[in-house]
Enzyme design. Structure first.
Site, short mmCIF file in Angstrom:
data_model
loop_
_atom_site.label_atom_id
_atom_site.label_comp_id
_atom_site.label_asym_id
_atom_site.label_seq_id
_atom_site.Cartn_x
_atom_site.Cartn_y
_atom_site.Cartn_z
N ARG A 22 57.81 12.46 40.26
CA ARG A 22 56.36 12.63 40.36
C ARG A 22 55.99 14.10 40.57
NH1 ARG A 22 54.27 7.35 43.77
NH2 ARG A 22 55.78 5.87 42.91
N SER A 133 52.97 -13.57 53.44
CA SER A 133 52.48 -12.38 52.74
C SER A 133 52.64 -12.51 51.23
CB SER A 133 53.25 -11.15 53.25
OG SER A 133 52.87 -9.97 52.58
N LYS A 152 59.00 -14.04 58.67
CA LYS A 152 58.06 -13.83 57.56
C LYS A 152 58.47 -14.64 56.34
CE LYS A 152 60.52 -9.80 55.76
NZ LYS A 152 60.52 -8.36 55.57
N SER A 185 45.52 -3.54 43.66
CA SER A 185 45.19 -2.23 43.12
C SER A 185 45.87 -1.89 41.81
CB SER A 185 45.52 -1.14 44.15
OG SER A 185 46.91 -1.12 44.42
N HIS A 213 39.96 -2.05 48.14
CA HIS A 213 39.50 -1.74 46.78
C HIS A 213 38.20 -2.45 46.41
CE1 HIS A 213 42.82 0.74 45.33
NE2 HIS A 213 43.59 0.01 46.11
N THR A 241 38.79 0.41 54.00
CA THR A 241 38.97 1.85 54.00
C THR A 241 37.64 2.57 53.84
OG1 THR A 241 40.19 3.69 52.98
CG2 THR A 241 39.30 2.02 51.51
N LYS A 244 37.68 5.25 49.73
CA LYS A 244 37.50 4.95 48.31
C LYS A 244 36.00 4.91 47.99
CE LYS A 244 42.03 2.90 47.61
NZ LYS A 244 42.64 3.41 48.86
N THR A 273 47.43 8.82 68.26
CA THR A 273 47.08 9.77 67.21
C THR A 273 45.64 10.26 67.40
OG1 THR A 273 47.15 10.16 64.82
CG2 THR A 273 46.18 8.10 65.53
N THR A 359 56.16 1.66 42.36
CA THR A 359 54.79 1.23 42.62
C THR A 359 54.46 -0.04 41.85
OG1 THR A 359 54.21 3.56 42.92
CG2 THR A 359 52.40 2.01 42.71
#
Length: 414
Positions: A22, A133, A152, A185, A213, A241, A244, A273, A359
């Protein structure tokens, strides 16, 4: 370092040999000329950024950011745990709770952190919880569930029958949570949200939906697909989020008071944080408020999405057909996907980043096109004709959407 450099170089060379290396382009976005950007002293058209509605350059959002900068300064000063809550972030959380018809909200530094730290923390809070999931959930969801070390089960993509079989295999009295995205996405498919809600009720499971999204883009106020389907109140945790459709940065969860308070007191990704600075939280609040009352951006966005899909149909460009605004063009080869992206940029002044493994699954390498309200008919035609010429030059076959959807779904199943 020579020994370790050898290891690093070997790792990099392997990625290069697979066509997965990349390179990040150095771009200069133009707030007053969206969706143009400057690349190597040339003006290019961007077709792959997640600033879906161009809200990062909206005058209300920019002015709110400027005002907050002058009033509060640049940084937030530290963690909320020690430095306290700036009033701007409390206002943002109030807007988010209202957006999703929830009691309250909690803001994080990114959507990735929101997913990762919330899911991992739920396993600390709820003894013996079991995660269910979707197999194509985002890396942040996978990271959170993995680090939780909880039991899971991964169900086949969008397959509620498989999900139910897995739910049936677990003791009804065990705590459970189903984790899924409203829109995926990389392929743009919507989850069968109401079916998942019904299963959650049947098997006594919590629901966690990732709406990153879709927030800002769907629903009367921009509350995402859950608002569009009028089922926000039936989902336990809604994550989203600010980076976006809202054009800023940050992530969040919304839920009831007790759950949010438990996460606030437990999640390391929140506690340890630095919080979002007021310059960002104030801008995000104004972006959300604007999109709650304005449908202009959403309507124009959908018009451009429809025009682009129609153009691709006309030119027989192999895009993955879906009901969302995400338009993947399947190339199916990492080397060719990289070449298409580079040729678009260097020869046609069009920027679309290629998406390769890991990805997306091998054999489904693609370009992901992101339309915005600012893309014109000329830009749509320029993109379509450029792709036709490049496909011919690289000997990439044009194929019908129907054939492509079948082929890609077989890859996903495999």
């Amino acid at each position: 370092m020579s020994y370790y450099d050898t290891i690093f170089n070997k790792h990099i060379d392997k990625i290069k040999s697979e066509g997965r290396y990349r390179e990040f382009k150095s771009l200069k976005r133009q707030a007053d000329n969206f969706p143009f950007a400057e690349y190597e002293d040339k003006q290019i058209v961007m077709w792959c950024i997640n600033d879906y509605l161009g809200m990062s350059k909206h005058i209300k959002v920019m002015q709110a950011s400027i005002d907050a900068l002058l009033e509060y300064g640049v940084g937030s000063g530290g963690t909320r745990n020690i430095g306290g809550n700036n009033i701007s972030i409390l206002e943002l959380e109030k807007e988010l709770a209202d957006l999703h018809s929830k009691e309250t909200a909690l803001v994080f530094t990114s959507g990735f952190v929101a997913n990762d730290t919330t899911l991992a923390s739920l396993a600390k809070i709820i003894p013996d919880i079991v995660f269910f999931s979707d197999e194509l959930n985002h890396a942040s969801i996978i990271a959170g569930i993995t680090s939780s070390r909880a039991e899971k089960y991964v169900y086949r993509h969008l397959d509620v029958q498989h999900l139910e079989k897995l739910l049936q295999s677990v003791d009804i009295n065990k705590p459970k949570i189903i984790v899924f995205e409203s829109a995926y996405s990389m392929d743009g498919f919507f989850s069968p949200i109401k079916d998942i809600i019904n299963l959650a009720k049947k098997y006594n499971a919590l629901t966690f939906i990732d709406e990153v999204h879709t927030v800002g883009l769907y629903g009367k106020q921009g509350g995402g697909i859950s608002e569009l389907l009028d089922c926000s109140n039936q989902i336990d945790i809604i994550q989203g989020t600010l980076a976006k459709a809202y054009g800023t940065i940050g992530g969040y969860i919304t839920s009831n008071y007790n759950l949010i308070d438990a996460i606030r007191l437990t999640a390391p990704g929140f506690i340890f944080t630095t919080s979002l600075p007021p310059v960002i939280s104030t801008a995000a609040t104004h972006s959300i408020r604007h999109l709650k009352v304005s449908n202009e951006e959403r309507i124009k966005h959908q018009e451009v999405v429809t025009k682009l899909k129609n153009s691709f149909e006309h030119f027989n460009i192999p895009y993955l057909k879906n009901e969302s605004h995400i338009i993947p063009i399947i190339i199916g080869d990492p080397i060719k996907a990289t070449k298409v992206s580079n040729m678009l940029l260097n020869e046609y002044g069009i920027y679309v980043q290629h998406i390769n493994f890991p990805t997306v699954p091998r054999g489904t390498e693609r370009l992901r096109i992101i339309p915005t309200p600012a893309h014109t008919d000329k830009m749509i035609n320029d993109l379509s004709t450029a792709l036709v010429h490049i496909f011919a030059e690289l000997d990439i076959e044009l194929s019908s959407t129907k054939e492509l959807n079948k082929e890609v779904r077989l890859h996903l199943i495999a």
